[in-house]
Design a protein around this motif. Structure first.
Motif, PDB file in Angstrom:
ATOM      1  N   GLY A 143      -5.025  -1.609  -8.552  1.00  0.00           N
ATOM      2  CA  GLY A 143      -3.738  -1.510  -9.221  1.00  0.00           C
ATOM      3  C   GLY A 143      -2.832  -2.701  -8.955  1.00  0.00           C
ATOM      4  O   GLY A 143      -3.040  -3.491  -8.031  1.00  0.00           O
ATOM      5  N   ARG A 144      -1.807  -2.822  -9.806  1.00  0.00           N
ATOM      6  CA  ARG A 144      -0.891  -3.965  -9.732  1.00  0.00           C
ATOM      7  C   ARG A 144      -0.123  -4.005  -8.419  1.00  0.00           C
ATOM      8  O   ARG A 144       0.063  -5.069  -7.816  1.00  0.00           O
ATOM      9  CB  ARG A 144       0.096  -3.903 -10.903  1.00  0.00           C
ATOM     10  N   GLN A 145       0.349  -2.853  -7.955  1.00  0.00           N
ATOM     11  CA  GLN A 145       1.157  -2.835  -6.737  1.00  0.00           C
ATOM     12  C   GLN A 145       0.357  -3.283  -5.518  1.00  0.00           C
ATOM     13  O   GLN A 145       0.866  -4.019  -4.665  1.00  0.00           O
ATOM     14  CB  GLN A 145       1.742  -1.441  -6.519  1.00  0.00           C
ATOM     15  N   VAL A 146      -0.900  -2.842  -5.426  1.00  0.00           N
ATOM     16  CA  VAL A 146      -1.749  -3.258  -4.311  1.00  0.00           C
ATOM     17  C   VAL A 146      -2.024  -4.754  -4.392  1.00  0.00           C
ATOM     18  O   VAL A 146      -2.008  -5.454  -3.366  1.00  0.00           O
ATOM     19  CB  VAL A 146      -3.063  -2.453  -4.295  1.00  0.00           C
ATOM     20  N   ARG A 147      -2.266  -5.257  -5.606  1.00  0.00           N
ATOM     21  CA  ARG A 147      -2.499  -6.699  -5.777  1.00  0.00           C
ATOM     22  C   ARG A 147      -1.288  -7.499  -5.301  1.00  0.00           C
ATOM     23  O   ARG A 147      -1.428  -8.484  -4.553  1.00  0.00           O
ATOM     24  CB  ARG A 147      -2.778  -7.014  -7.240  1.00  0.00           C
ATOM     25  N   GLU A 148      -0.094  -7.099  -5.719  1.00  0.00           N
ATOM     26  CA  GLU A 148       1.110  -7.829  -5.337  1.00  0.00           C
ATOM     27  C   GLU A 148       1.338  -7.760  -3.831  1.00  0.00           C
ATOM     28  O   GLU A 148       1.768  -8.737  -3.210  1.00  0.00           O
ATOM     29  CB  GLU A 148       2.313  -7.265  -6.093  1.00  0.00           C
ATOM     30  N   LEU A 149       1.039  -6.614  -3.237  1.00  0.00           N
ATOM     31  CA  LEU A 149       1.218  -6.478  -1.796  1.00  0.00           C
ATOM     32  C   LEU A 149       0.221  -7.356  -1.044  1.00  0.00           C
ATOM     33  O   LEU A 149       0.568  -7.974  -0.028  1.00  0.00           O
ATOM     34  CB  LEU A 149       1.059  -5.013  -1.391  1.00  0.00           C
ATOM     35  N   ALA A 150      -1.023  -7.418  -1.542  1.00  0.00           N
ATOM     36  CA  ALA A 150      -2.029  -8.265  -0.905  1.00  0.00           C
ATOM     37  C   ALA A 150      -1.593  -9.728  -0.919  1.00  0.00           C
ATOM     38  O   ALA A 150      -1.683 -10.438   0.100  1.00  0.00           O
ATOM     39  CB  ALA A 150      -3.374  -8.101  -1.613  1.00  0.00           C
ATOM     40  N   LEU A 151      -1.119 -10.192  -2.053  1.00  0.00           N
ATOM     41  CA  LEU A 151      -0.641 -11.576  -2.148  1.00  0.00           C
ATOM     42  C   LEU A 151       0.581 -11.802  -1.260  1.00  0.00           C
ATOM     43  O   LEU A 151       0.736 -12.864  -0.643  1.00  0.00           O
ATOM     44  CB  LEU A 151      -0.313 -11.908  -3.602  1.00  0.00           C
ATOM     45  N   THR A 152       1.432 -10.796  -1.181  1.00  0.00           N
ATOM     46  CA  THR A 152       2.618 -10.888  -0.336  1.00  0.00           C
ATOM     47  C   THR A 152       2.239 -10.998   1.130  1.00  0.00           C
ATOM     48  O   THR A 152       2.787 -11.812   1.885  1.00  0.00           O
ATOM     49  CB  THR A 152       3.518  -9.660  -0.553  1.00  0.00           C
TER      50      THR A 152
END
Length: 255
Positions: free
Chosen positions: A172-181
């Motif tokens: 999902g998008r939220q997990v992707r953004e958190l991983a990059l963060t």
């Protein structure tokens, strides 16, 4: 390229169900550019009874089969260890395995929470000469809501490992953004596949590289590959102090 988190052994946990499926997954690893894998079956997990498995023996047997099949992969022994109070004792007795016999220990937290004794256990691990590596923190509900808790653990000497499939958006998008963060703020130093099979939990190394390079730059990707090499060589990882993530005015994580 080195992968330090992969479920490659057949008939052990939720990885490949057969030796043929393991060989298929190994071939896919080579296609993705992987040269070495630390094989990390689940250990001390409530859903998988794996204590009767001799991981070192089974990894050696799988290595022999890979060699016979002409699959150019070098395997190392490891485990993805579900956090529990006697972890240090299990490592010292040889019942539990660090990553490739190094000081680095892959520790899995429950998906929804962080046990109250986590900080104390990590301190015990470090006192005994080990370095805890938190598996896929971007998929932990409590860390997603409170990244300052990961910041505290990493500031105290732990590392963490983001999954390639998280970077490609599979969770999902939220997990992707958190991983990059987590990567951009120095909260996650390791990238690994956590591959289980070719159907649903593949390696995704090439796609993950594209995401990291596009969003964070080639240098960040190369740095993470170097950190993984340091684990396999059992050398100290020299990194910058982690930063506490921030959100923009839209409430999205900044990296």
């Amino acid at each position: 390229m080195i992968d330090v988190h992969c479920h490659l052994l057949p008939e052990v946990d939720d990885g490949p169900r057969t030796i043929e499926a393991s060989l298929q997954l190994a071939r896919r690893a080579v296609e993705e550019g992987v040269t070495s894998i630390v094989v990390t079956p689940h250990a001390y997990h409530p859903y998988f009874e794996t204590r009767h498995h001799n991981v070192a023996l089974e990894v050696a047997q799988l290595q022999q089969r890979l060699d016979e099949e002409g699959i150019s992969l070098t395997l190392y022994v490891g485990q993805e260890i579900r956090i529990f109070g006697e972890l240090v004792e299990a490592l010292e007795s040889g019942e539990a395995h660090s990553l490739a016999g190094s000081r680095y220990v892959l520790v899995e937290l429950p998906s929804q929470s962080i046990p109250a004794y986590t900080e104390a256990l990590f301190f015990q691990l470090q006192t005994a000469g080990y370095i805890p590596v938190i598996a896929h923190p971007e998929r932990n509900h409590e860390l997603a809501l409170h990244p300052e808790k990961l910041h505290h653990l990493v500031s105290s000497g732990a590392l963490s490992q983001v999954t390639t499939s998280s970077l490609t958006g599979q969770f999902g998008r939220q997990v992707r953004e958190l991983a990059l963060t987590f990567i951009s703020n120095g909260l996650s130093q390791i990238i690994a596949s956590d591959a289980h099979n070719v159907e649903h939990r593949d390696f995704n190394w090439r796609a993950a590289k594209q995401e990291v390079v596009n969003e964070l730059g080639e240098e960040m990707w190369e740095q993470h590959l170097h950190f993984t090499e340091q684990i396999l060589a059992n050398k100290q990882i020299a990194m910058n102090p982690p930063r506490l993530p921030e959100k923009n005015w839209r409430g999205r994580w900044k990296w």
